[in-house]
Design a protein around this motif. Structure first.
Motif, PDB file in Angstrom:
ATOM      1  N   PRO A 191       0.826  -1.211   0.000  1.00 51.74           N
ATOM      2  CA  PRO A 191       0.000   0.000   0.000  1.00 51.74           C
ATOM      3  C   PRO A 191       0.857   1.256   0.000  1.00 51.74           C
ATOM      4  CG  PRO A 191       0.090  -0.949   2.193  1.00 51.74           C
ATOM      5  CD  PRO A 191       0.807  -1.920   1.291  1.00 51.74           C
ATOM      6  N   PHE A 192       0.299   2.327  -0.525  1.00 55.20           N
ATOM      7  CA  PHE A 192       0.978   3.621  -0.473  1.00 55.20           C
ATOM      8  C   PHE A 192       0.785   4.293   0.880  1.00 55.20           C
ATOM      9  CE2 PHE A 192       0.622   3.184  -5.095  1.00 55.20           C
ATOM     10  CZ  PHE A 192       1.891   3.576  -5.497  1.00 55.20           C
ATOM     11  N   GLY A 193      -0.219   3.832   1.632  1.00 57.42           N
ATOM     12  CA  GLY A 193      -0.519   4.493   2.895  1.00 57.42           C
ATOM     13  C   GLY A 193      -1.268   5.788   2.683  1.00 57.42           C
ATOM     14  N   VAL A 194      -1.804   5.981   1.470  1.00 59.27           N
ATOM     15  CA  VAL A 194      -2.597   7.159   1.122  1.00 59.27           C
ATOM     16  C   VAL A 194      -3.987   6.664   0.735  1.00 59.27           C
ATOM     17  CG1 VAL A 194      -2.780   9.182  -0.371  1.00 59.27           C
ATOM     18  CG2 VAL A 194      -0.516   8.306   0.279  1.00 59.27           C
ATOM     19  N   PRO A 195      -4.981   6.790   1.611  1.00 59.78           N
ATOM     20  CA  PRO A 195      -6.294   6.175   1.370  1.00 59.78           C
ATOM     21  C   PRO A 195      -6.909   6.440   0.005  1.00 59.78           C
ATOM     22  CG  PRO A 195      -6.165   6.963   3.624  1.00 59.78           C
ATOM     23  CD  PRO A 195      -4.909   7.437   2.945  1.00 59.78           C
ATOM     24  N   PRO A 196      -6.893   7.674  -0.530  1.00 55.95           N
ATOM     25  CA  PRO A 196      -7.519   7.884  -1.844  1.00 55.95           C
ATOM     26  C   PRO A 196      -6.870   7.077  -2.959  1.00 55.95           C
ATOM     27  CG  PRO A 196      -7.200   9.975  -0.716  1.00 55.95           C
ATOM     28  CD  PRO A 196      -6.439   8.949   0.065  1.00 55.95           C
ATOM     29  N   ILE A 197      -5.552   6.838  -2.848  1.00 61.25           N
ATOM     30  CA  ILE A 197      -4.855   6.059  -3.878  1.00 61.25           C
ATOM     31  C   ILE A 197      -5.062   4.570  -3.655  1.00 61.25           C
ATOM     32  CG2 ILE A 197      -2.607   5.529  -4.901  1.00 61.25           C
ATOM     33  CD1 ILE A 197      -1.694   8.328  -4.213  1.00 61.25           C
ATOM     34  N   ASP A 198      -4.886   4.124  -2.419  1.00 60.80           N
ATOM     35  CA  ASP A 198      -5.052   2.698  -2.119  1.00 60.80           C
ATOM     36  C   ASP A 198      -6.477   2.231  -2.402  1.00 60.80           C
ATOM     37  OD1 ASP A 198      -2.405   2.508  -1.341  1.00 60.80           O
ATOM     38  OD2 ASP A 198      -2.844   2.861   0.776  1.00 60.80           O
TER      39      ASP A 198
END
Length: 250
Positions: A31-38
């Protein structure tokens, strides 16, 4: 995105993943740890045993510097050594270190011919036990990308292809289909503003152009930090419209 729509999409992604096999589940996701991207990526992140493709946009289309740094930040967050295959030894390693990729993590494999990069990537992926294998390529034919995808699935190693061209006209090849699980374009935009005079954190315009069993999307982000992590950037840069399409997106 409404909660109902999100639940429906999540269910569909799970069903597609079960049809395609268990390779993604076994390899895991980063995960990127960025909710909108994940949220738009199946599994909540980049597939571990999969091929991902990156290219520069706007003024960085040819050199692909931002795309290389984005890939380096991803590679830095994987577990294990990183093999970087290339033909042009022009990487500025202090810049890679700034996005979290340390010298002790990387083995560079230099080739004389473009065709050898794919072969070196395939051999490194087949070795297994690596965090990621990065390759710089001008062209990525479907057959080549399919071979890299299959080997990545078998060993669970992430494959990252950075498209680098020698001239602008070669960039048209980026529109050709490949077997990459995700395809990204990374454009540099003005850095974030500071409350005092100085240079702020670099910013990118990320375009997720392809995501197997997922959605396409666009994001303004703060460039990778010293741990290889990005974050959502607030505000819009000069020259950009509300959709993120601007003179920087190419």
């Amino acid at each position: 995105m409404s909660a109902v729509r999100y639940d429906v999409l999540a269910t569909l992604r799970e069903q597609i993943a079960s049809i395609e096999g268990e390779s993604g589940r076994k390899c895991g996701f980063l995960p990127f740890g960025v909710p909108p991207i994940d949220a738009v990526l199946p599994g909540g992140g980049l597939g571990g045993g999969a091929l991902h493709e990156f290219a520069g946009g706007g003024s960085g289309t040819v050199d692909g510097a931002a795309a290389a740094l984005f890939a380096a930040g991803i590679a830095a967050r994987t577990n294990g050594p990183v093999v970087w295959c290339l033909t042009r030894p022009d990487l500025f390693f202090p810049a890679l270190a700034q996005v979290g990729l340390r010298a002790s993590q990387v083995v560079f494999v230099e080739s004389d011919k473009e065709e050898e990069v794919a072969a070196n990537m395939e051999e490194a992926l087949a070795f297994g036990g690596l965090g990621a294998v990065v390759g710089e390529m001008v062209r990525l034919p479907m057959v080549t990308s399919r071979r890299l995808q299959l080997v990545a699935e078998r060993t669970g190693t992430m494959a990252l292809v950075v498209r680098r061209w020698r001239r602008q006209t070669e960039a048209n090849d980026f529109g050709q289909p490949t077997a990459a699980t995700t395809r990204w374009r990374v454009s540099v935009v003005p850095s974030e503003e500071l409350p005092v005079p100085g240079i702020g954190r670099p910013r990118w315009f990320l375009e997720l152009l392809r995501s197997r069993a997922g959605e396409c999307a666009e994001f303004y982000v703060g460039a990778c930090d010293g741990q290889g992590r990005i974050d959502i950037s607030t505000g819009s840069a000069d020259g950009q419209d509300q959709t993120g399409r601007s003179r920087y997106s190419g």
